[in-house]
Enzyme design. Structure first.
Site, short mmCIF file in Angstrom:
data_model
loop_
_atom_site.label_atom_id
_atom_site.label_comp_id
_atom_site.label_asym_id
_atom_site.label_seq_id
_atom_site.Cartn_x
_atom_site.Cartn_y
_atom_site.Cartn_z
N GLU A 153 0.88 -1.16 0.00
CA GLU A 153 0.00 0.00 0.00
C GLU A 153 0.92 1.21 0.00
OE1 GLU A 153 -2.67 0.24 3.44
OE2 GLU A 153 -2.45 2.41 3.39
N ARG A 174 1.29 10.06 1.20
CA ARG A 174 1.85 10.98 2.20
C ARG A 174 3.03 11.73 1.63
NH1 ARG A 174 1.69 7.80 7.94
NH2 ARG A 174 -0.42 7.02 7.72
N THR A 204 -3.72 6.20 2.32
CA THR A 204 -3.91 7.59 2.77
C THR A 204 -4.66 8.41 1.72
OG1 THR A 204 -1.71 7.29 3.82
CG2 THR A 204 -2.78 9.40 4.13
N LYS A 244 -10.53 -0.67 7.25
CA LYS A 244 -9.26 -0.44 7.93
C LYS A 244 -9.57 0.02 9.35
CE LYS A 244 -5.23 2.61 7.66
NZ LYS A 244 -4.05 2.85 6.81
C1 3PG Z 1 -0.81 3.71 8.08
O1 3PG Z 1 -0.70 4.67 7.35
O2 3PG Z 1 -1.63 2.83 7.86
C2 3PG Z 1 0.00 3.65 9.31
O3 3PG Z 1 0.63 4.86 9.56
C3 3PG Z 1 1.02 2.59 9.38
O4 3PG Z 1 1.28 2.49 10.72
P1 3PG Z 1 2.66 1.94 11.30
O5 3PG Z 1 3.72 2.85 10.75
O6 3PG Z 1 2.51 2.04 12.81
O7 3PG Z 1 2.81 0.53 10.83
#
Ligand code: 3PG
Length: 211
Positions: A43, A47, A71, A131
């Protein structure tokens, strides 16, 4: 295509690497490291500015991989992700416009849902995978179990705080279809181009899943 099309793949992989990529040039070696470690799936999150081109590069060079966009917070991003080749969309929250765009365009979508109201919104669209983010801060597995009681048809993809140490515990619960996490491909290792370590961490995660 809808969510159920991806169900067998999610159930097989059980872990979706969540990627934040700063440099497009890292996209292919990173994808290759994930695949070599046993997870030909990612995924790629919106960001960073590099997300769209990273998705385009990996989906055209590695069509056998399952590449989605994460995101996604608005329809404009959803369109750009799909145009770049993303096979699925993940959103941190419940955005009706993003869901409706995904359904109209036959792209599986996994919206974020942490409350009964958000889950019921997903159900209005016949979505049964959501999610659960940020999983750790929203109470982790005990919250997922509590939500599963009134919503037994919903499967959760917890993300946020998933690690080698709690992965097994989350996956042992039938209400969890797969976990998402960045721990096997943290931004620091990507920026250091330490793809060997990313491959090793991915292989370790896969071995934990199958242990
Ligand atoms: C996401 O965007 O789904 C999370 O920020 C991932 O979270 P993690 O960095 O704690 O695995």
């Amino acid at each position: 295509m809808n969510q159920t099309t991806l169900l067998p793949q999610l159930e097989t992989y059980k872990l979706i690497p969540v990627i934040k990529i700063d440099h497009v040039d890292d996209a292919l070696p990173l994808s290759d490291a994930l695949a070599a470690g046993g997870l030909p799936v990612a995924e790629i999150t919106f960001r960073t500015e590099a997300a769209v081109e990273a998705i385009r590069k990996v989906t055209s060079a590695r069509p056998e991989m399952l590449i989605g966009a994460g995101t996604i917070v608005n329809v404009e991003q959803a369109k750009r992700a799909v145009d770049a080749g993303a096979s699925f969309l993940v959103s941190p929250g419940m955005n009706r416009a993003v869901i409706e765009f995904s359904i109209e365009n036959n792209v599986p979508v996994f919206p974020g849902a942490c409350t009964p109201t958000e889950i019921m919104t997903a159900m209005e669209y016949d979505l049964n995978i959501v999610k659960f983010f940020p999983a750790k801060q929203y109470g982790g597995l005990s919250t997922i179990k509590a939500l599963s009681a009134p919503f037994p048809s919903i499967r959760f993809m917890p993300t946020g705080g998933i690690s080698e140490t709690n992965l097994t515990e989350f996956l042992a619960f039938s209400g969890v279809i797969a976990c998402g996490g960045s721990f096997m491909a943290p931004g620091k290792l990507i920026n250091e181009k330490n793809f060997a370590e990313i491959q090793a961490l991915t292989a370790k995660a896969v071995s934990i899943i199958h242990s």
